[in-house]
Scaffold this motif. Structure first.
Motif, PDB file in Angstrom:
ATOM      1  N   VAL A  56       0.839  -1.205   0.000  1.00 58.18           N
ATOM      2  CA  VAL A  56       0.000   0.000   0.000  1.00 58.18           C
ATOM      3  C   VAL A  56       0.873   1.254   0.000  1.00 58.18           C
ATOM      4  CG1 VAL A  56      -1.638   1.342   1.383  1.00 58.18           C
ATOM      5  CG2 VAL A  56      -1.995  -1.110   1.066  1.00 58.18           C
ATOM      6  N   ASP A  57       1.905   1.275   0.816  1.00 53.53           N
ATOM      7  CA  ASP A  57       2.762   2.462   0.892  1.00 53.53           C
ATOM      8  C   ASP A  57       3.532   2.689  -0.404  1.00 53.53           C
ATOM      9  OD1 ASP A  57       1.842   2.878   3.430  1.00 53.53           O
ATOM     10  OD2 ASP A  57       3.627   2.117   4.447  1.00 53.53           O
ATOM     11  N   ALA A  58       3.947   1.605  -1.064  1.00 52.78           N
ATOM     12  CA  ALA A  58       4.630   1.754  -2.350  1.00 52.78           C
ATOM     13  C   ALA A  58       3.702   2.398  -3.376  1.00 52.78           C
ATOM     14  CB  ALA A  58       5.117   0.397  -2.853  1.00 52.78           C
ATOM     15  N   ALA A  59       2.429   2.018  -3.343  1.00 47.64           N
ATOM     16  CA  ALA A  59       1.456   2.620  -4.259  1.00 47.64           C
ATOM     17  C   ALA A  59       1.272   4.103  -3.960  1.00 47.64           C
ATOM     18  CB  ALA A  59       0.124   1.882  -4.158  1.00 47.64           C
ATOM     19  N   HIS A  60       1.204   4.462  -2.673  1.00 50.95           N
ATOM     20  CA  HIS A  60       1.081   5.872  -2.304  1.00 50.95           C
ATOM     21  C   HIS A  60       2.275   6.680  -2.818  1.00 50.95           C
ATOM     22  CE1 HIS A  60      -2.549   5.866   0.026  1.00 50.95           C
ATOM     23  NE2 HIS A  60      -2.102   5.017   0.926  1.00 50.95           N
ATOM     24  N   VAL A  61       3.484   6.162  -2.584  1.00 49.65           N
ATOM     25  CA  VAL A  61       4.692   6.888  -3.005  1.00 49.65           C
ATOM     26  C   VAL A  61       4.732   7.030  -4.528  1.00 49.65           C
ATOM     27  CG1 VAL A  61       7.220   6.817  -3.041  1.00 49.65           C
ATOM     28  CG2 VAL A  61       5.981   6.196  -0.954  1.00 49.65           C
ATOM     29  N   ALA A  62       4.191   6.023  -5.224  1.00 53.14           N
ATOM     30  CA  ALA A  62       4.159   6.078  -6.688  1.00 53.14           C
ATOM     31  C   ALA A  62       3.215   7.158  -7.205  1.00 53.14           C
ATOM     32  CB  ALA A  62       3.755   4.726  -7.246  1.00 53.14           C
ATOM     33  N   GLY A  63       2.335   7.655  -6.342  1.00 49.42           N
ATOM     34  CA  GLY A  63       1.398   8.694  -6.757  1.00 49.42           C
ATOM     35  C   GLY A  63       0.018   8.190  -7.087  1.00 49.42           C
ATOM     36  N   VAL A  64      -0.284   6.945  -6.718  1.00 43.66           N
ATOM     37  CA  VAL A  64      -1.612   6.390  -6.970  1.00 43.66           C
ATOM     38  C   VAL A  64      -2.645   7.162  -6.144  1.00 43.66           C
ATOM     39  CG1 VAL A  64      -3.061   4.345  -6.723  1.00 43.66           C
ATOM     40  CG2 VAL A  64      -0.717   4.114  -7.545  1.00 43.66           C
ATOM     41  N   GLU A  65      -3.713   7.595  -6.805  1.00 47.15           N
ATOM     42  CA  GLU A  65      -4.700   8.463  -6.152  1.00 47.15           C
ATOM     43  C   GLU A  65      -5.670   7.687  -5.263  1.00 47.15           C
ATOM     44  OE1 GLU A  65      -6.574  10.385  -9.444  1.00 47.15           O
ATOM     45  OE2 GLU A  65      -5.127  12.017  -9.489  1.00 47.15           O
ATOM     46  N   ARG A  66      -6.106   6.520  -5.725  1.00 46.93           N
ATOM     47  CA  ARG A  66      -7.111   5.739  -4.999  1.00 46.93           C
ATOM     48  C   ARG A  66      -6.629   4.304  -4.879  1.00 46.93           C
ATOM     49  NH1 ARG A  66     -12.636   6.849  -8.202  1.00 46.93           N
ATOM     50  NH2 ARG A  66     -13.390   5.310  -6.689  1.00 46.93           N
ATOM     51  N   ILE A  67      -6.819   3.740  -3.696  1.00 46.23           N
ATOM     52  CA  ILE A  67      -6.412   2.355  -3.460  1.00 46.23           C
ATOM     53  C   ILE A  67      -7.592   1.595  -2.866  1.00 46.23           C
ATOM     54  CG2 ILE A  67      -4.813   0.817  -2.255  1.00 46.23           C
ATOM     55  CD1 ILE A  67      -2.804   3.096  -2.184  1.00 46.23           C
ATOM     56  N   VAL A  68      -7.872   0.435  -3.435  1.00 43.68           N
ATOM     57  CA  VAL A  68      -8.903  -0.458  -2.917  1.00 43.68           C
ATOM     58  C   VAL A  68      -8.216  -1.713  -2.402  1.00 43.68           C
ATOM     59  CG1 VAL A  68     -10.964  -1.816  -3.458  1.00 43.68           C
ATOM     60  CG2 VAL A  68     -10.612   0.423  -4.543  1.00 43.68           C
ATOM     61  N   SER A  69      -8.485  -2.073  -1.143  1.00 42.30           N
ATOM     62  CA  SER A  69      -7.913  -3.274  -0.555  1.00 42.30           C
ATOM     63  C   SER A  69      -8.979  -4.372  -0.509  1.00 42.30           C
ATOM     64  CB  SER A  69      -7.398  -3.002   0.856  1.00 42.30           C
ATOM     65  OG  SER A  69      -6.371  -2.044   0.841  1.00 42.30           O
ATOM     66  N   VAL A  70      -8.647  -5.518  -1.062  1.00 39.59           N
ATOM     67  CA  VAL A  70      -9.573  -6.655  -1.057  1.00 39.59           C
ATOM     68  C   VAL A  70      -9.212  -7.558   0.116  1.00 39.59           C
ATOM     69  CG1 VAL A  70     -10.511  -8.591  -2.361  1.00 39.59           C
ATOM     70  CG2 VAL A  70      -9.749  -6.518  -3.558  1.00 39.59           C
ATOM     71  N   VAL A  71     -10.138  -7.701   1.046  1.00 37.28           N
ATOM     72  CA  VAL A  71      -9.917  -8.525   2.228  1.00 37.28           C
ATOM     73  C   VAL A  71     -10.876  -9.710   2.190  1.00 37.28           C
ATOM     74  CG1 VAL A  71      -9.156  -6.534   3.564  1.00 37.28           C
ATOM     75  CG2 VAL A  71     -11.545  -7.241   3.674  1.00 37.28           C
ATOM     76  N   GLY A  72     -10.555 -10.721   3.002  1.00 35.90           N
ATOM     77  CA  GLY A  72     -11.405 -11.901   3.040  1.00 35.90           C
ATOM     78  C   GLY A  72     -11.084 -12.740   4.251  1.00 35.90           C
ATOM     79  N   HIS A  73     -10.090 -13.614   4.129  1.00 38.47           N
ATOM     80  CA  HIS A  73      -9.723 -14.498   5.229  1.00 38.47           C
ATOM     81  C   HIS A  73      -9.261 -13.683   6.439  1.00 38.47           C
ATOM     82  CE1 HIS A  73      -8.140 -18.017   7.288  1.00 38.47           C
ATOM     83  NE2 HIS A  73      -6.991 -17.374   7.445  1.00 38.47           N
ATOM     84  N   ALA A 111     -10.759  -9.342  10.011  1.00 38.46           N
ATOM     85  CA  ALA A 111     -10.638  -8.511  11.218  1.00 38.46           C
ATOM     86  C   ALA A 111      -9.179  -8.211  11.544  1.00 38.46           C
ATOM     87  CB  ALA A 111     -11.314  -9.193  12.399  1.00 38.46           C
ATOM     88  N   GLN A 112      -8.262  -9.078  11.133  1.00 38.86           N
ATOM     89  CA  GLN A 112      -6.840  -8.821  11.360  1.00 38.86           C
ATOM     90  C   GLN A 112      -6.240  -7.940  10.269  1.00 38.86           C
ATOM     91  OE1 GLN A 112      -4.320 -12.175  12.595  1.00 38.86           O
ATOM     92  NE2 GLN A 112      -6.148 -13.451  12.692  1.00 38.86           N
ATOM     93  N   VAL A 113      -6.759  -8.054   9.054  1.00 36.52           N
ATOM     94  CA  VAL A 113      -6.190  -7.318   7.927  1.00 36.52           C
ATOM     95  C   VAL A 113      -6.730  -5.892   7.854  1.00 36.52           C
ATOM     96  CG1 VAL A 113      -5.891  -7.289   5.416  1.00 36.52           C
ATOM     97  CG2 VAL A 113      -5.944  -9.480   6.655  1.00 36.52           C
ATOM     98  N   GLU A 114      -8.022  -5.738   8.103  1.00 35.01           N
ATOM     99  CA  GLU A 114      -8.680  -4.457   7.889  1.00 35.01           C
ATOM    100  C   GLU A 114      -8.041  -3.294   8.641  1.00 35.01           C
ATOM    101  OE1 GLU A 114     -13.274  -2.771   7.883  1.00 35.01           O
ATOM    102  OE2 GLU A 114     -12.876  -4.921   7.776  1.00 35.01           O
ATOM    103  N   PRO A 115      -7.670  -3.463   9.923  1.00 40.41           N
ATOM    104  CA  PRO A 115      -7.052  -2.315  10.617  1.00 40.41           C
ATOM    105  C   PRO A 115      -5.747  -1.842   9.978  1.00 40.41           C
ATOM    106  CG  PRO A 115      -7.754  -3.989  12.192  1.00 40.41           C
ATOM    107  CD  PRO A 115      -7.862  -4.605  10.834  1.00 40.41           C
ATOM    108  N   LEU A 116      -5.086  -2.702   9.225  1.00 43.51           N
ATOM    109  CA  LEU A 116      -3.808  -2.339   8.611  1.00 43.51           C
ATOM    110  C   LEU A 116      -3.977  -1.460   7.379  1.00 43.51           C
ATOM    111  CD1 LEU A 116      -2.016  -5.806   8.817  1.00 43.51           C
ATOM    112  CD2 LEU A 116      -1.898  -3.925  10.454  1.00 43.51           C
ATOM    113  N   VAL A 117      -5.168  -1.514   6.771  1.00 34.03           N
ATOM    114  CA  VAL A 117      -5.387  -0.757   5.535  1.00 34.03           C
ATOM    115  C   VAL A 117      -6.528   0.250   5.656  1.00 34.03           C
ATOM    116  CG1 VAL A 117      -4.413  -2.543   4.058  1.00 34.03           C
ATOM    117  CG2 VAL A 117      -6.840  -2.628   4.638  1.00 34.03           C
ATOM    118  N   ALA A 118      -7.136   0.313   6.835  1.00 37.57           N
ATOM    119  CA  ALA A 118      -8.234   1.264   7.043  1.00 37.57           C
ATOM    120  C   ALA A 118      -7.673   2.689   7.085  1.00 37.57           C
ATOM    121  CB  ALA A 118      -8.967   0.951   8.343  1.00 37.57           C
ATOM    122  N   GLY A 119      -8.484   3.623   6.616  1.00 40.59           N
ATOM    123  CA  GLY A 119      -8.088   5.028   6.697  1.00 40.59           C
ATOM    124  C   GLY A 119      -7.543   5.574   5.405  1.00 40.59           C
TER     125      GLY A 119
END
Length: 459
Positions: free
Chosen positions: A37-54, A57-65
């Motif tokens: 996610v941070d590499a995408a931000h530094v690259a200048g990506v405007e919008r990021i969508v994170s696909v979660v599943g398994h 509850a453990q993954v979501e807090p890492l990419v929320a916000g």
């Protein structure tokens, strides 16, 4: 750069043999998915969508916000993982990068190059490829007679001739967003794994007459995915060497770079020296001319200029210029060593300020305490800040001298310039410039020890 990204982070990672999803595991103190996610931000990506599943509850807090979170209810393949993002990106038209959340070494430069290549050629898709000495397990890039990318075939679906190809799919792509979502409706699960492959989109786009291109990876390590503990260790070693090399080039000295571990957010100024078995993690910052190590671990800690930190664990601590710490010291959250202050051997400090030029040299615990300037704390002294339910504060004024083995029972204030005799238990405030001591009278019984020995011999 007008681009969006989808980060695939829904997988379980069964080969990790862990109760945690694989993207939660860390490289140099940072979760795998955050590297991507941070590499995408530094690259200048405007919008990021994170696909979660398994274990979302453990993954979501890492990419929320800073990303939009979309759930993949059933893990039916990479094409399905991308398809669930359709609504989240319904209003987007442009370059859409698809990134694997378990590949922490991807760089922002490579993400930018994918986008630039797609936009310059107006391609439907650009896939990042890699040459592998042992391509087993990877999707193969199949090219036509003119050398153009024709399709990607997965290992289990490959013919013998296709399996012999060494150009492989990295799992990173840049799509024309409209072309991607149009093609996803044509993807089926007629393959060896019964899944919806994102790789099938390339052949669909090619059949529609849109260019399909490949960008060879400049460094295959960028494409290293983490699917096992062994691969996690390999990714950590690659990241360690990449980060350490950058710091060495920038003017940091390391006695042995293979024995220094530095997190990706750490900032080091020139002429910092790092000795073996040093770990710098989180948002740690170290000023010029400071010496760290050996055997030190600093997390989210700020170290000023000209400091010495020897055999120390520090977490959320601050050391001002010229402060010294260790060996075998522990600075807990809220510890602040002011300019020229010292925390010495076997000293633990928590949520306390040690004033300019003050010293806590040996075998002491300081908690919830404000120490003024030029104070000396004798060996074995403790601020008794906890009564089993509440924490209480201690204040020690400028120039005070605390004798060895002193217990300061908080809440208590010790005045500036005062002296506390060794072996005292201080339960009341001490006035400035006073002498305070609490000792019982020493008694001596002549010959008692010899008499005891004689009695023991007789028995």
């Amino acid at each position: 750069m007008k681009a969006a990204a989808i980060v695939l982070a829904a997988g379980a990672g069964t080969r990790m043999k862990s109760k945690k999803p694989k993207v939660v595991h860390e490289v140099l103190g940072k979760p795998l998915v955050r590297w991507v996610v941070d590499a995408a931000h530094v690259a200048g990506v405007e919008r990021i969508v994170s696909v979660v599943g398994h274990e979302r509850a453990q993954v979501e807090p890492l990419v929320a916000g800073d990303t939009t979170i979309v759930e993949q209810p059933e893990r039916r393949g990479t094409a399905d993982a991308v398809a669930v993002c359709r609504d989240a990106l319904a209003d987007f038209d442009g370059s859409l990068v698809v990134l694997s959340g378990d590949c922490p070494l991807i760089t922002s430069d490579t993400i930018r190059r994918l986008v630039e290549m797609r936009e310059q050629a107006d391609a439907a898709v650009v896939v990042l490829t890699m040459e592998m000495d042992d391509p087993f397990g990877y999707g193969r890039i199949v090219r036509d007679d003119e050398g153009q990318v024709e399709r990607i075939v997965e290992q289990k679906d490959a013919t013998q001739a296709e399996a012999s190809l060494t150009e492989c799919n990295s799992g990173f792509y840049c799509f024309d967003a409209r072309a991607l979502f149009d093609a996803l409706g044509q993807v089926d699960d007629n393959n060896a794994q019964g899944e919806f492959y994102l790789t099938d989109v390339l052949a669909i786009c090619r059949a529609a007459g849109r260019p399909v291109l490949a960008l060879p990876a400049s460094d295959v390590a960028e494409c290293l995915g983490v699917n096992s503990r062994l691969q996690l260790a390999e990714a950590t070693k690659f990241a360690q060497r990449r980060i350490n090399r950058a710091h060495l080039v920038a003017g940091v000295t390391m006695t042995d770079p293979d024995q220094v571990w530095i997190g990706p957010e750490v900032v080091l100024e020139q002429d910092v020296e790092l000795l073996p078995q040093t770990f710098l993690m989180g948002t740690t910052r170290v000023g010029e001319d400071s010496l760290i190590g050996p055997n030190s671990r600093l997390t989210d800690t700020v170290v000023g200029r000209g400091c010495t930190v020897d055999e120390t664990v520090a977490v959320e601590a601050v050391l001002d210029d010229g402060a010294t710490c260790g060996p075998r010291a522990y600075l807990r959250p809220g510890a602040h060593l002011c300019e020229g202050a010292k925390a010495g051997t076997h000293v633990e400090i928590k949520k306390s300020t040690v004033g300019k030029g003050s010293k806590v040299p040996h075998l002491s615990y300081i908690g919830d305490t404000t120490i003024g300037e030029d104070v000396n704390i004798g060996a074995g002294s403790i601020t008794c800040n906890y009564d089993g339910k509440h924490k209480f504060a201690t204040v020690i004024g400028d120039g005070a001298f605390i004798g060895s083995d002193t217990m300061m029972v908080a809440p208590v204030s010790i005045g500036a310039g005062s002296i506390v005799g060794a072996g005292s238990t201080i339960t009341k405030d001490v006035a400035p410039d006073a002498l305070a001591l609490t000792r019982s009278e020493q008694r001596e019984i002549a010959g008692w020890a010899a008499a005891k020995r004689a009695k023991q011999t007789a028995e």
